[in-house]
Design a protein around this motif. Structure first.
Motif, mmCIF file in Angstrom:
data_model
loop_
_atom_site.group_PDB
_atom_site.id
_atom_site.type_symbol
_atom_site.label_atom_id
_atom_site.label_comp_id
_atom_site.label_asym_id
_atom_site.label_seq_id
_atom_site.Cartn_x
_atom_site.Cartn_y
_atom_site.Cartn_z
ATOM 1 N N ASN A 127 26.825 1.793 -60.866
ATOM 2 C CA ASN A 127 26.139 2.903 -61.516
ATOM 3 C C ASN A 127 24.650 2.781 -61.259
ATOM 4 O O ASN A 127 24.049 1.757 -61.588
ATOM 5 C CB ASN A 127 26.432 2.887 -63.022
ATOM 6 C CG ASN A 127 25.979 4.154 -63.713
ATOM 7 O OD1 ASN A 127 24.883 4.633 -63.482
ATOM 8 N ND2 ASN A 127 26.839 4.699 -64.561
ATOM 9 N N ASP A 128 24.059 3.845 -60.689
ATOM 10 C CA ASP A 128 22.635 3.802 -60.381
ATOM 11 C C ASP A 128 21.778 3.905 -61.635
ATOM 12 O O ASP A 128 20.661 3.431 -61.664
ATOM 13 C CB ASP A 128 22.279 4.943 -59.422
ATOM 14 C CG ASP A 128 20.834 4.901 -58.981
ATOM 15 O OD1 ASP A 128 20.321 3.782 -58.763
ATOM 16 O OD2 ASP A 128 20.201 5.962 -58.863
ATOM 17 N N GLY A 129 22.317 4.510 -62.705
ATOM 18 C CA GLY A 129 21.511 4.751 -63.889
ATOM 19 C C GLY A 129 21.723 3.768 -65.016
ATOM 20 O O GLY A 129 21.128 3.909 -66.081
ATOM 21 N N VAL A 355 9.639 16.788 -66.024
ATOM 22 C CA VAL A 355 10.026 15.524 -65.391
ATOM 23 C C VAL A 355 11.409 15.102 -65.883
ATOM 24 O O VAL A 355 12.240 14.613 -65.111
ATOM 25 C CB VAL A 355 8.980 14.437 -65.685
ATOM 26 C CG1 VAL A 355 9.458 13.084 -65.178
ATOM 27 C CG2 VAL A 355 7.645 14.790 -65.034
ATOM 28 N N GLN A 356 11.681 15.336 -67.180
ATOM 29 C CA GLN A 356 12.996 15.013 -67.724
ATOM 30 C C GLN A 356 14.095 15.813 -67.024
ATOM 31 O O GLN A 356 15.165 15.290 -66.716
ATOM 32 C CB GLN A 356 13.033 15.310 -69.225
ATOM 33 C CG GLN A 356 14.398 15.108 -69.874
ATOM 34 C CD GLN A 356 14.840 13.663 -69.859
ATOM 35 O OE1 GLN A 356 14.257 12.829 -70.524
ATOM 36 N NE2 GLN A 356 15.874 13.364 -69.093
ATOM 37 N N GLY A 357 13.823 17.086 -66.753
ATOM 38 C CA GLY A 357 14.802 17.921 -66.061
ATOM 39 C C GLY A 357 15.104 17.396 -64.670
ATOM 40 O O GLY A 357 16.263 17.371 -64.235
ATOM 41 N N ARG A 361 18.683 15.636 -63.001
ATOM 42 C CA ARG A 361 19.303 15.979 -61.711
ATOM 43 C C ARG A 361 19.620 14.714 -60.907
ATOM 44 O O ARG A 361 20.653 14.617 -60.248
ATOM 45 C CB ARG A 361 18.369 16.853 -60.871
ATOM 46 C CG ARG A 361 18.055 18.223 -61.428
ATOM 47 C CD ARG A 361 17.346 19.009 -60.349
ATOM 48 N NE ARG A 361 16.735 20.234 -60.881
ATOM 49 C CZ ARG A 361 16.355 21.238 -60.113
ATOM 50 N NH1 ARG A 361 16.518 21.162 -58.806
ATOM 51 N NH2 ARG A 361 15.798 22.312 -60.639
ATOM 52 N N ILE A 362 18.690 13.763 -60.994
ATOM 53 C CA ILE A 362 18.856 12.529 -60.222
ATOM 54 C C ILE A 362 19.934 11.648 -60.836
ATOM 55 O O ILE A 362 20.641 10.917 -60.135
ATOM 56 C CB ILE A 362 17.508 11.764 -60.163
ATOM 57 C CG1 ILE A 362 16.461 12.624 -59.452
ATOM 58 C CG2 ILE A 362 17.664 10.428 -59.448
ATOM 59 C CD1 ILE A 362 15.058 12.083 -59.588
ATOM 60 N N GLY A 363 20.061 11.701 -62.158
ATOM 61 C CA GLY A 363 21.085 10.918 -62.842
ATOM 62 C C GLY A 363 20.656 9.516 -63.213
ATOM 63 O O GLY A 363 21.489 8.614 -63.318
ATOM 64 N N VAL A 364 19.340 9.302 -63.406
ATOM 65 C CA VAL A 364 18.848 7.998 -63.864
ATOM 66 C C VAL A 364 17.988 8.210 -65.098
ATOM 67 O O VAL A 364 17.424 9.295 -65.294
ATOM 68 C CB VAL A 364 18.028 7.261 -62.776
ATOM 69 C CG1 VAL A 364 18.864 6.986 -61.547
ATOM 70 C CG2 VAL A 364 16.783 8.055 -62.408
ATOM 71 N N PRO A 365 17.891 7.197 -65.971
ATOM 72 C CA PRO A 365 17.059 7.340 -67.171
ATOM 73 C C PRO A 365 15.610 7.629 -66.814
ATOM 74 O O PRO A 365 15.114 7.198 -65.771
ATOM 75 C CB PRO A 365 17.202 5.981 -67.862
ATOM 76 C CG PRO A 365 18.478 5.411 -67.333
ATOM 77 C CD PRO A 365 18.592 5.907 -65.932
ATOM 78 N N ILE A 366 14.931 8.339 -67.700
ATOM 79 C CA ILE A 366 13.544 8.732 -67.467
ATOM 80 C C ILE A 366 12.647 7.510 -67.322
ATOM 81 O O ILE A 366 11.634 7.542 -66.617
ATOM 82 C CB ILE A 366 13.047 9.650 -68.605
ATOM 83 C CG1 ILE A 366 11.693 10.277 -68.257
ATOM 84 C CG2 ILE A 366 12.979 8.918 -69.923
ATOM 85 C CD1 ILE A 366 11.769 11.333 -67.208
#
Length: 480
Positions: A127-129, A355-357, A361-366
């Motif tokens: 998992n990347d996130g 930035v949160q949006g 999209r990227i699927g990682v935590p802010i």
């Protein structure tokens, strides 16, 4: 809804911090579980089944917690020793296509027990996130994870038995529902923090000592010695607040006192909660306790102002930005280049979002800081920063091959990229063979340096390696 989520996450971060929001949901479930245990019918039935005296249960709890934390701490010492790294050094492991950092002050080795369980049932944990310890599979012996899981289960059961005793003692002392629910909330917070840190954080993480003190005070709240301990702890916290305000400002970015900041926040929460358990009546004492709590929360919240400003920043159509993603993005973003699996994109007058949006999209935590915005949180004209570290080749790839390919990449690297390879050479003074000294230059507009390092060495042929003695320096020389 997002703001409410941030408030809840901020509160949970005080005693059980982390990147993922999963722990917020876990805490709510845990709080409900403790509440169910407090229902008189269930409490009386379980109390008849689990019969331990209060003192014996508390002693067993302390022993169990100590053993559980000792396993992960000793495993960290062994990992560092095997890699030839100093025992106090923070290290980063790259393995199984995953990355995880760990050290004695923030230990992530226990996370491997989560991957161990999930993988045993055939559930993929890549998992990347979210880091759930997959990087340690095959590096840390599975017997270690069996020991962690067994001790974790034992500690959890003793926490349950201990709460049954505490709630029973409250009932016998004639405490009303208000006091009972206050103890319930306090017990849930402190015990959850300890259980969470047994897997993610370790014994020396800043949240653990305040939670251990909180559990002690809950179990001994009627003793005069506990009241004295409470005030001694409050005095120490006051001193630390003063030290923090003198030595460092509130800024989240570049905060060199992150442990101190986190410890003060956790202590402030522990003090305000336990003060209500003691029913402090003196008005001067109440004012002092409120000052401690408000000061500690200001230090915590003040340190996150930059973070929240970043999170809710609206990227207008005229703004340029760099986006770091392992997920392919649509035509709203201009693809620049890749480093391993990490793709770097640039936006130019194509998107209007927060930035949160974009992070969603990227699927990682802010708090991976996946979006870097020139003029806001980075400066492309700023001199490159040199990052130096020791690298241990666990894969045992040929040393000559590694050095030759690194030089080749250095000669033909993209001059427009946000990182530049400087040098890699064998470290003759290293304890472990296959250790290299490495230097890489990074632009101020790079966010995910660790992912770039992974990409560089996967190109060389290294899939499993360990880095330590990581140091940021100002680059003295930059060659075009």
């Amino acid at each position: 809804m997002e703001i409410i989520n941030d408030i809840i996450k901020f509160i949970v971060d005080i005693f059980a911090g982390g990147r993922s929001s999963v722990r917020v949901a876990l805490f709510i479930i845990y709080l409900l579980f403790i509440w169910i245990l407090s229902l008189e019918y269930i409490r009386s039935r379980l109390s008849n089944f689990i019969k331990f005296s209060s003192q014996n249960t508390f002693r067993l709890l302390i022993v169990s917690i100590f053993l559980l934390f000792s396993v992960t701490l000793l495993s960290q010492f062994k990992l560092s020793s095997n890699m030839g790294a100093p025992l106090s050094s923070l290290g980063v492991i790259f393995h199984n296509g995953e990355i995880s950092s760990s050290g004695i002050f923030h230990n992530h080795i226990g996370k491997g027990s989560i991957s161990y369980v999930l993988n045993s049932f055939g559930i993929s944990t890549a998992n990347d996130g979210m880091d759930i310890g997959f990087a340690y599979q095959g590096i840390i012996n599975n017997y270690v994870y069996l020991a962690i899981l067994i001790l974790f289960l034992i500690t959890f059961i003793i926490f349950v038995a201990n709460w049954l005793n505490v709630s029973g003692n409250l009932l016998n002392a004639g405490q009303g529902n208000r006091q009972k629910y206050l103890f319930l909330i306090c017990y849930s917070i402190f015990s959850f923090s300890i259980l969470k840190n047994a897997i993610d954080g370790g014994l020396l993480n800043h949240e653990v000592l305040p939670s251990l003190i909180g559990i002690y005070l809950i179990n001994n709240w009627q003793k005069p010695s506990s009241y004295k301990l409470f005030w001694a702890y409050a005095l120490v916290t006051i001193i630390l607040i003063i030290v923090k305000l003198i030595t460092n400002n509130f800024s989240y970015l570049g905060d060199g006192y992150m442990f101190l900041r986190g410890f003060i926040g956790s202590s402030g929460l522990t003090i305000i909660l336990t003060s209500m358990m003691f029913k402090v009546q003196d008005i001067k004492s109440k004012v002092l306790i409120v000052i401690i709590f408000v000061s500690s929360m200001m230090i915590l919240f003040g340190s996150k102002i930059d973070y929240y400003a970043y999170k809710y920043l609206n990227v207008s159509a005229s703004d340029e930005l760099y986006v770091f993603s392992k997920t392919k993005l649509n035509d709203d973003f201009v693809y620049l280049y890749s480093t391993g699996e990490l793709m770097i994109y640039r936006n130019k007058s194509k998107i209007n979002d927060t930035v949160q949006g974009i992070s969603n999209r990227i699927g990682v935590p802010i708090n991976y800081y996946p979006v870097m915005i020139p003029g806001f949180n980075c400066n492309p004209m700023k001199p490159y920063q040199e990052v130096v570290f020791k690298l241990v080749d666990i894969d045992n790839v040929s040393g000559d091959f590694i050095e030759e390919v690194f030089v080749l990449l250095s000669d033909f690297q993209n001059k427009d990229s946000l990182h530049r390879l400087n040098y890699l050479r064998a470290d003759p003074d290293a304890v472990r063979p296959g250790t290299y000294a490495v230097s890489i230059y990074f632009s101020d507009c790079v966010s995910r340096k660790i992912d770039i390092i992974e990409g560089v060495f996967s190109t060389i042929g290294l899939q499993t390696f360990y880095i330590y003695d990581i140091e940021d320096r100002k680059a003295q020389i930059m060659e075009d």
